[in-house]
Design a protein around this motif. Structure first.
Motif, PDB file in Angstrom:
ATOM      1  N   ARG A 189       1.032  -1.457  -0.439  1.00 16.03           N
ATOM      2  CA  ARG A 189       0.411  -0.090   0.142  1.00 16.03           C
ATOM      3  C   ARG A 189       0.794   1.576  -0.338  1.00 16.03           C
ATOM      4  NH1 ARG A 189      -5.730  -0.385   1.979  1.00 16.03           N
ATOM      5  NH2 ARG A 189      -6.125  -1.895   2.347  1.00 16.03           N
ATOM      6  N   LEU A 190       2.043   1.258   0.933  1.00 19.27           N
ATOM      7  CA  LEU A 190       2.520   2.295   0.994  1.00 19.27           C
ATOM      8  C   LEU A 190       3.651   2.375  -0.543  1.00 19.27           C
ATOM      9  CD1 LEU A 190       3.906   4.753   2.428  1.00 19.27           C
ATOM     10  CD2 LEU A 190       5.817   2.759   3.377  1.00 19.27           C
ATOM     11  N   ARG A 191       4.014   1.565  -0.921  1.00 13.74           N
ATOM     12  CA  ARG A 191       4.301   2.332  -2.169  1.00 13.74           C
ATOM     13  C   ARG A 191       3.526   2.527  -3.423  1.00 13.74           C
ATOM     14  NH1 ARG A 191       4.850  -1.111  -7.115  1.00 13.74           N
ATOM     15  NH2 ARG A 191       3.287  -1.964  -6.851  1.00 13.74           N
ATOM     16  N   ILE A 192       2.260   2.016  -3.747  1.00 14.98           N
ATOM     17  CA  ILE A 192       1.333   2.214  -4.757  1.00 14.98           C
ATOM     18  C   ILE A 192       0.643   3.810  -4.096  1.00 14.98           C
ATOM     19  CG2 ILE A 192      -1.198   1.836  -5.452  1.00 14.98           C
ATOM     20  CD1 ILE A 192      -0.849  -0.686  -4.417  1.00 14.98           C
ATOM     21  N   ALA A 193       0.664   3.706  -2.854  1.00 11.62           N
ATOM     22  CA  ALA A 193       0.438   5.367  -2.346  1.00 11.62           C
ATOM     23  C   ALA A 193       1.259   5.890  -3.029  1.00 11.62           C
ATOM     24  CB  ALA A 193      -0.116   5.896  -1.197  1.00 11.62           C
ATOM     25  N   ARG A 194       2.583   6.098  -2.884  1.00 11.86           N
ATOM     26  CA  ARG A 194       4.035   6.769  -2.822  1.00 11.86           C
ATOM     27  C   ARG A 194       4.109   6.933  -4.247  1.00 11.86           C
ATOM     28  NH1 ARG A 194       8.767   4.368   0.721  1.00 11.86           N
ATOM     29  NH2 ARG A 194       8.058   6.272   3.107  1.00 11.86           N
ATOM     30  N   GLU A 195       3.729   5.637  -5.590  1.00 11.96           N
ATOM     31  CA  GLU A 195       3.605   6.199  -7.076  1.00 11.96           C
ATOM     32  C   GLU A 195       2.452   6.838  -7.162  1.00 11.96           C
ATOM     33  OE1 GLU A 195       3.800   2.246  -8.578  1.00 11.96           O
ATOM     34  OE2 GLU A 195       6.207   2.307  -8.207  1.00 11.96           O
ATOM     35  N   LEU A 196       1.246   6.638  -6.983  1.00  8.75           N
ATOM     36  CA  LEU A 196       0.738   7.536  -6.891  1.00  8.75           C
ATOM     37  C   LEU A 196       0.617   9.151  -6.763  1.00  8.75           C
ATOM     38  CD1 LEU A 196      -2.510   5.637  -5.953  1.00  8.75           C
ATOM     39  CD2 LEU A 196      -2.733   6.295  -8.546  1.00  8.75           C
ATOM     40  N   HIS A 197       1.667   9.525  -5.729  1.00 10.81           N
ATOM     41  CA  HIS A 197       1.425  10.915  -5.116  1.00 10.81           C
ATOM     42  C   HIS A 197       2.815  11.958  -5.975  1.00 10.81           C
ATOM     43  CE1 HIS A 197       3.461  13.700  -2.566  1.00 10.81           C
ATOM     44  NE2 HIS A 197       1.822  13.921  -2.449  1.00 10.81           N
ATOM     45  N   ASP A 198       3.228  10.581  -6.200  1.00 13.08           N
ATOM     46  CA  ASP A 198       4.863  11.011  -7.290  1.00 13.08           C
ATOM     47  C   ASP A 198       4.655  10.797  -8.702  1.00 13.08           C
ATOM     48  OD1 ASP A 198       5.903  11.966  -4.383  1.00 13.08           O
ATOM     49  OD2 ASP A 198       7.183   9.729  -4.496  1.00 13.08           O
ATOM     50  N   GLU A 199       4.463   9.646  -8.879  1.00 12.84           N
ATOM     51  CA  GLU A 199       4.351  10.409 -10.405  1.00 12.84           C
ATOM     52  C   GLU A 199       3.202  10.649 -10.927  1.00 12.84           C
ATOM     53  OE1 GLU A 199       5.549   6.273 -11.780  1.00 12.84           O
ATOM     54  OE2 GLU A 199       7.606   5.820 -10.325  1.00 12.84           O
ATOM     55  N   VAL A 200       1.731   9.680 -10.467  1.00 10.23           N
ATOM     56  CA  VAL A 200       0.339  10.174 -11.126  1.00 10.23           C
ATOM     57  C   VAL A 200       0.549  11.284 -10.991  1.00 10.23           C
ATOM     58  CG1 VAL A 200      -1.713   9.770 -11.526  1.00 10.23           C
ATOM     59  CG2 VAL A 200      -0.266   8.079 -11.121  1.00 10.23           C
ATOM     60  N   GLY A 201       0.619  12.214  -9.893  1.00  6.49           N
ATOM     61  CA  GLY A 201       0.166  13.073  -9.392  1.00  6.49           C
ATOM     62  C   GLY A 201       0.936  14.294  -9.747  1.00  6.49           C
ATOM     63  N   GLN A 202       2.669  14.450  -9.630  1.00  8.75           N
ATOM     64  CA  GLN A 202       2.658  15.295 -10.585  1.00  8.75           C
ATOM     65  C   GLN A 202       2.059  15.349 -12.656  1.00  8.75           C
ATOM     66  OE1 GLN A 202       7.193  14.310 -10.389  1.00  8.75           O
ATOM     67  NE2 GLN A 202       7.551  14.482  -8.120  1.00  8.75           N
ATOM     68  N   MET A 203       2.055  14.212 -12.252  1.00 11.04           N
ATOM     69  CA  MET A 203       2.144  14.453 -14.369  1.00 11.04           C
ATOM     70  C   MET A 203       0.962  15.502 -14.045  1.00 11.04           C
ATOM     71  SD  MET A 203       1.019  11.219 -16.676  1.00 11.04           S
ATOM     72  CE  MET A 203       2.557  10.230 -16.376  1.00 11.04           C
ATOM     73  N   LEU A 204      -0.538  15.006 -13.132  1.00  8.82           N
ATOM     74  CA  LEU A 204      -2.013  15.472 -13.749  1.00  8.82           C
ATOM     75  C   LEU A 204      -0.993  17.119 -13.215  1.00  8.82           C
ATOM     76  CD1 LEU A 204      -4.454  13.099 -11.534  1.00  8.82           C
ATOM     77  CD2 LEU A 204      -4.113  13.467 -13.360  1.00  8.82           C
TER      78      LEU A 204
END
Length: 324
Positions: free
Chosen positions: A135-150
């Motif tokens: 969960r922590l890994r997925i949350a970080r990827e969402l926050h860092d990668e998807v969040g920055q892209m949006l």
């Protein structure tokens, strides 16, 4: 008398069966020797009736004695059958009145079940830790990668809108607003996947943040009754309490159609109680089964008890009791 009873309890099953049968034979011989009953070489009908009654009494007496001797063995068999399901604490039965063989088997079975229970809980804890790491890994990827892209999409759309026409400007601004809205959803999902406030500020603050997020969704009012003087809990216990509260609130939002939900976290003697109660229409049976399975599995990891009941004034109440 007590010493004789202890010797009897410590004797083997063989001697107990032998003693039961010997008692029946002695009674039968004494009956034939000292009662004024005679039997002809060819028994008459009345003598056959007397013999039949005597045989029936001896068999009944023998059955009662053997039933008492084999009783602990039946209890041992029932315990072994119950071992297929999850056994509560204190599942091992007492075999103090059993024979030496049955008592040895009972002790070995109890040790085996305790070991299996420890291994099951250890495996469940490792599985829980692995889930949280994922969960922590997925949350970080969402926050860092998807969040920055949006965020980049929203900024580029706003810059492009400055030099565009009215129609293109409206479309680009709409894209920017949609990207920012999706960014908020991504942040919310990442926060639900791994609540950093639980690690940083503790259980009570994490529950406050959880209730605040739910309170802003779908018009459900969340009322908090939280005890800020909870005893010290392990990280695993705090995580289980938080996840059960999260799952219960999610079920309220999805199924209960409630306008208000009360989240209570308190201390009672040697336990910490989490209670989530709503005023909705209740939860469907299939939804309860699906939602409760995960909560019960999490509760069993920390030796907690989970109860779901219907309130008198309507709605559902989820109660988690965790030993503290």
């Amino acid at each position: 008398m007590a010493a004789l009873r202890r010797r009897w309890n410590n004797s083997s099953l063989l001697w107990k069966v032998f003693a039961a049968n010997a008692t029946v034979f002695i009674v039968a011989v004494a009956t034939l020797a000292w009662t004024p009953v005679t039997v002809h070489r060819v028994a008459t009908p009345s003598e056959l009736v007397v013999l039949g009654i005597g045989l029936l009494l001896m068999l009944t007496f023998d059955l009662l004695l053997l039933r008492r001797a084999f009783g602990p063995l039946r209890r041992l068999a029932s315990t072994m059958e119950a071992a297929e399901s999850t056994l509560p604490p204190g599942h091992a039965r007492s075999y103090a009145d059993a024979s030496a063989e049955v008592r040895a088997l009972g002790e070995a079975l109890g040790e085996m079940l305790d070991r299996l229970e420890r291994e099951r809980r250890g495996s469940a804890l490792r599985e829980l830790a692995a889930q949280e790491r994922e969960r922590l890994r997925i949350a970080r990827e969402l926050h860092d990668e998807v969040g920055q892209m949006l965020t980049a999409i929203a900024l580029r759309a706003e810059r492009a809108a400055d030099g565009a026409g009215s129609v293109e400007r409206a479309a680009l601004l709409e894209i920017s607003h949609t990207a920012l809205g999706s960014l908020e959803d991504v942040r919310r999902i990442a926060l639900e996947l791994r609540p950093e406030v639980l690690d940083d500020l503790g259980l009570v603050n994490a529950v406050v943040a959880l209730c605040g997020r739910v309170d802003r969704q779908r018009g459900v009012r969340v009322r908090r009754e939280l005890d800020w003087s909870l005893p010290r809990l392990s990280p695993e216990v705090e995580l289980v309490i938080y996840r059960v509260a999260q799952e219960a609130l999610t079920n309220v939002l999805r199924h209960a159609a409630a306008s208000e939900v009360v989240v209570e976290l308190r201390r009672e003697r040697t336990a910490v109680i989490l209670e989530v109660a709503d005023n909705g229409r209740g939860i469907a049976a299939d939804a309860v089964e699906q939602g409760l399975r995960g909560m019960r599995e999490r509760a069993s990891v920390v030796d907690a008890e989970l109860e779901v009941r219907t309130r008198k004034d309507g709605g559902t109440c989820v109660v988690l009791s965790v030993p503290a």
